[in-house]
Every structure is written in structure tokens, then in C-alpha cells.
Design a protein around this motif. Structure first.
Motif, short mmCIF file in Angstrom:
data_model
loop_
_atom_site.label_atom_id
_atom_site.label_comp_id
_atom_site.label_asym_id
_atom_site.label_seq_id
_atom_site.Cartn_x
_atom_site.Cartn_y
_atom_site.Cartn_z
N LEU A 136 0.82 -1.22 0.00
CA LEU A 136 0.00 0.00 0.00
C LEU A 136 0.86 1.27 0.00
N GLU A 137 2.18 1.10 0.09
CA GLU A 137 3.12 2.22 0.14
C GLU A 137 2.79 3.18 1.28
N VAL A 138 2.55 2.58 2.43
CA VAL A 138 2.21 3.35 3.63
C VAL A 138 3.47 3.99 4.20
N ASP A 139 3.33 5.17 4.75
CA ASP A 139 4.44 5.89 5.36
C ASP A 139 5.05 5.06 6.49
N ALA A 140 6.38 5.06 6.57
CA ALA A 140 7.10 4.26 7.56
C ALA A 140 6.71 4.64 8.99
N PHE A 141 6.49 5.93 9.24
CA PHE A 141 6.12 6.37 10.59
C PHE A 141 4.76 5.79 10.98
N PHE A 142 3.80 5.84 10.06
CA PHE A 142 2.47 5.31 10.35
C PHE A 142 2.53 3.81 10.59
N LYS A 143 3.43 3.13 9.85
CA LYS A 143 3.60 1.69 10.03
C LYS A 143 4.02 1.36 11.46
N GLN A 144 4.95 2.15 12.00
CA GLN A 144 5.40 1.90 13.36
C GLN A 144 4.31 2.21 14.38
N VAL A 145 3.49 3.22 14.09
CA VAL A 145 2.38 3.55 14.98
C VAL A 145 1.41 2.38 15.07
N ILE A 146 1.07 1.80 13.91
CA ILE A 146 0.14 0.67 13.88
C ILE A 146 0.73 -0.52 14.64
N ARG A 147 2.02 -0.77 14.43
CA ARG A 147 2.67 -1.86 15.15
C ARG A 147 2.57 -1.64 16.67
N GLY A 148 2.82 -0.42 17.09
CA GLY A 148 2.75 -0.11 18.52
C GLY A 148 1.36 -0.35 19.08
N VAL A 149 0.34 0.06 18.34
CA VAL A 149 -1.04 -0.13 18.77
C VAL A 149 -1.35 -1.62 18.90
N ILE A 150 -0.90 -2.42 17.93
CA ILE A 150 -1.16 -3.86 17.96
C ILE A 150 -0.49 -4.51 19.17
N ILE A 151 0.74 -4.13 19.44
CA ILE A 151 1.47 -4.72 20.57
C ILE A 151 0.82 -4.34 21.89
N ILE A 152 0.44 -3.07 22.04
CA ILE A 152 -0.22 -2.62 23.27
C ILE A 152 -1.55 -3.36 23.46
N ALA A 153 -2.31 -3.50 22.38
CA ALA A 153 -3.59 -4.21 22.47
C ALA A 153 -3.39 -5.66 22.87
N ALA A 154 -2.36 -6.31 22.29
CA ALA A 154 -2.10 -7.71 22.63
C ALA A 154 -1.73 -7.87 24.09
N VAL A 155 -0.87 -7.00 24.59
CA VAL A 155 -0.47 -7.06 26.01
C VAL A 155 -1.68 -6.84 26.91
N ALA A 156 -2.54 -5.89 26.53
CA ALA A 156 -3.73 -5.61 27.33
C ALA A 156 -4.66 -6.82 27.38
N ILE A 157 -4.82 -7.49 26.24
CA ILE A 157 -5.69 -8.68 26.19
C ILE A 157 -5.13 -9.79 27.06
N TYR A 158 -3.82 -10.05 26.95
CA TYR A 158 -3.21 -11.10 27.76
C TYR A 158 -3.28 -10.76 29.24
N ALA A 159 -3.13 -9.48 29.59
CA ALA A 159 -3.20 -9.08 31.00
C ALA A 159 -4.60 -9.31 31.55
N ARG A 160 -5.62 -8.98 30.77
CA ARG A 160 -7.00 -9.20 31.22
C ARG A 160 -7.28 -10.69 31.40
N ARG A 161 -6.76 -11.52 30.49
CA ARG A 161 -6.96 -12.95 30.64
C ARG A 161 -6.30 -13.47 31.92
N ALA A 162 -5.09 -12.96 32.19
CA ALA A 162 -4.38 -13.41 33.40
C ALA A 162 -5.15 -13.01 34.67
N LEU A 163 -5.73 -11.81 34.67
CA LEU A 163 -6.49 -11.36 35.82
C LEU A 163 -7.75 -12.20 36.01
N ARG A 164 -8.39 -12.56 34.91
CA ARG A 164 -9.60 -13.39 35.00
C ARG A 164 -9.26 -14.78 35.56
N LYS A 165 -8.12 -15.34 35.09
CA LYS A 165 -7.72 -16.66 35.60
C LYS A 165 -7.39 -16.60 37.07
#
Length: 324
Positions: free
Chosen positions: A292-321
Motif C-alpha cells: 500500500l506504500e504506507v508511510d514508515a512512521f504510520f507503520k510503526q504507529v500501527i505496530r505499537g497499537v497492535i502490541i499494546i492491544a495484545a499485552v492488554a488482552i493477555y493481561a485481562r486474561r491473566a487477571l480473569r484466571k
């Protein structure tokens, strides 16, 4: 023997693979709307090559993180390994095996230093491995202004560019290393001890585990994986590159892949299969954004959002367990 020592590595939840499938499906649709094609052979080959280097580093990073440690020197180990391999080969196929052997010995030595600093000197893993990384950075910055050495043609042709259909031989190497790491974690005493040390070092020690030896071994294996990544990158580049590891962000990217794969940063839980899924997810995002020829800066922003979301999901699962 404590039950903690009999538990295999926690089976990886399929979440990362579901996310990978959704990413590829949405990416294919978006790229198609944009007038391009995502699932072409060149794109697939490129994606798997990107995944190979990061995957080799991330598999090693998985081992130390499961043990409750961390390695932030891997990016510099990758860079140094490309130089040791390429300069030892110096363009000659006859020096191929000695170069690979020397590179792995140097990498293992760095891992041993990391492990000793963490276990014997009792230095926090973050500080110890950053310190070793800075030592390597100083050597690389002072000794090299640019590429050096020349990779043996046989290695370039085989590991660097040879394929089995659309699958690079190098990616098959990654799968072999990941399978070996999975076996070590799930079927060997070392793997069970590593999980126990990461889960609760005090309990592991009382159960007869030699914590220091286990962690040192994990650090050596992590650096060996980074050394393999350096050899692979040297085969792709044709020479040693003193900054390829830091420019590729292999330290932070490898940790991101491990986290996306479901391994707990606190240690004691995780698996290699999830890490490979996390690596493929990051490589797929790269491939889609490149199409898609996306800007490199925006690519890193999306990566950061995905990683933060994944950590949040795993943390919520750990708290539920923990609450159940």
C-alpha cells in the motif's frame, strides 16, 4: 520433585494465529481494492525472508524471557555476527564452515557473558544486556564505517536465495530452530527447569534446580540464535554490515514478537509456536503496508497499537484466571 518441574510449556493460545489470519484476509481485501495483489510469489518470498531473521532472534529471546530474563544485546550480536562471518569467509567457499563455527563461538561467548552477569554478578538483565550491547556498539562504531568482508558464494546461493517453491531455504532453517526450541521446552529437563525458574525461582531452587546454570544456558542459546540470524543476513547482503542489527530493531522487534505470541514477560509461561506466529504477524503487516506504500512512521504507529492491544488482552486474561 515439585509439580512446577513436570509442567511442559503452556500451550499457546490460538489468538495470534487468528490475528494473523484476519490480518492477511483484511490485507488481501484492502490491497485488492487498491488495485494490487498480496498473495503473489514475490510478496510471499519477501515476507518469509523478513520473518526469517526476526524469527531466529525471537526464538532465542523466547527462551530467556520464559526463564524470567531478557536480552537487549541481540541487535549488536546480529551485526557483529555478519562481520565475523563475512570477514572470515572473505569470499572463499573453503572458509565457509570455519566462518560459521567461529561466528557461533563468538555469539555463544557473548551469551555466556550475559548469563554470568545476570546470575553471578546479580545485575538486572535489562542493565546487564544493555551494557554488553553498548560495549559491542562501541567496538562496531569504532572499527567499521561500512560493510566489510565478503560472504562465500555457496552460502549466498544456498541460505541467501535458494528456495523450495515459494519457501526460502532460510525459512526452513527457522522452522528447524523453532522445532528444536519447542522440543527443548516441552520434552527435556532443561525446558522444564527453565519454565520453573521463570515461574518461581525460589521454588525451583528448593526443588533442586540449578537456577544459574539454566539461565546461563538460556542466554547462550539466545545469542546463538542471534548469531544464526547474522549468518543468514550476511548471506543475503553478501558482506558484513555493522549496523544491520540496530537498523532492523531486532532487539525490540523480537520482544514484540514474543509478547504477541503469548509469552509472559514475567517468565514461566509461553511457547515458541506463538512466537513464530507473532513474527509472521509482524512480517505480514510489513508486507501489506509495503504493497500500500504506507508511510514508515504510520507503520510503526500501527505496530505499537497492535502490541499494546495484545499485552492488554493477555493481561485481562491473566487477571480473569487469577480471579477464578
Amino acid at each position: 520433585m515439585s509439580t512446577a518441574l513436570r509442567l511442559p510449556a503452556r500451550r499457546t493460545a490460538p489468538g495470534v494465529f487468528v490475528a494473523l489470519a484476519l490480518t492477511l484476509a483484511i490485507g488481501w481485501l484492502v490491497v485488492a481494492i487498491d488495485g494490487g495483489q498480496l498473495f503473489t510469489q514475490p510478496t510471499t518470498v519477501s515476507l518469509l525472508h523478513v520473518a526469517t531473521a526476526l524469527g531466529l532472534v525471537a526464538v532465542g529471546q523466547t527462551l530467556v524471557i520464559i526463564g524470567g530474563s531478557l536480552d537487549l544485546s541481540v541487535a549488536y550480536v546480529v551485526s557483529l555476527s555478519t562481520l565475523v562471518a563475512a570477514q572470515t569467509m572473505n569470499g572463499g567457499d573453503g572458509a565457509l564452515l570455519p566462518a560459521v563455527g567461529l561466528t557461533l563461538v563468538v555469539s555463544a561467548g557473548i551469551g555466556l557473558l550475559n548469563g554470568v552477569l545476570v546470575t553471578k554478578a546479580r545485575i538486572n538483565a535489562f542493565i546487564a544486556t544493555v551494557g554488553v550491547g553498548l560495549l559491542l556498539k562501541g567496538y562496531l562504531d569504532n572499527g567499521y564505517d561500512g560493510p566489510a568482508g565478503k560472504t562465500a558464494p555457496a552460502l549466498v546461493q544456498s541460505l541467501g536465495y535458494q528456495r523450495v517453491g515459494p519457501v526460502p531455504v532460510a525459512f526452513l532453517l527457522l522452522l528447524a530452530v523453532a522445532a528444536a526450541a519447542w522440543f527443548a521446552l516441552a520434552r527435556t529437563r532443561f525446558g522444564h527447569h527453565l519454565i520453573a525458574v521463570g515461574g518461581d525461582p525460589a521454588v525451583a531452587r528448593l526443588s533442586g534446580v540449578r537456577n544459574d546454570r539454566v539461565l546461563v544456558t538460556a542466554h547462550v542459546l539466545c545469542s546463538l540464535c542471534a548469531g544464526l540470524a547474522g549468518i543468514y543476513l550476511a548471506s543475503r547482503l553478501g558482506s558484513g554490515a555493522p549496523r544491520v542489527g540496530t537498523e532492523g530493531l531486532y532487539d525490540l522487534e523480537s520482544i514484540a514478537a514474543v509478547v504477541l505470541g503469548g509469552t509472559a514477560l514475567a517468565g514461566g509461561r509461553g511457547g515458541v509456536a506463538g512466537t513464530v506466529g507473532g513474527v509472521l504477524l509482524l512480517a505480514s503487516i510489513d508486507a501489506i503496508f509495503n504493497q500500500l506504500e504506507v508511510d514508515a512512521f504510520f507503520k510503526q504507529v500501527i505496530r505499537g497499537v497492535i502490541i499494546i492491544a495484545a499485552v492488554a488482552i493477555y493481561a485481562r486474561r491473566a487477571l480473569r484466571k487469577a480471579a477464578s
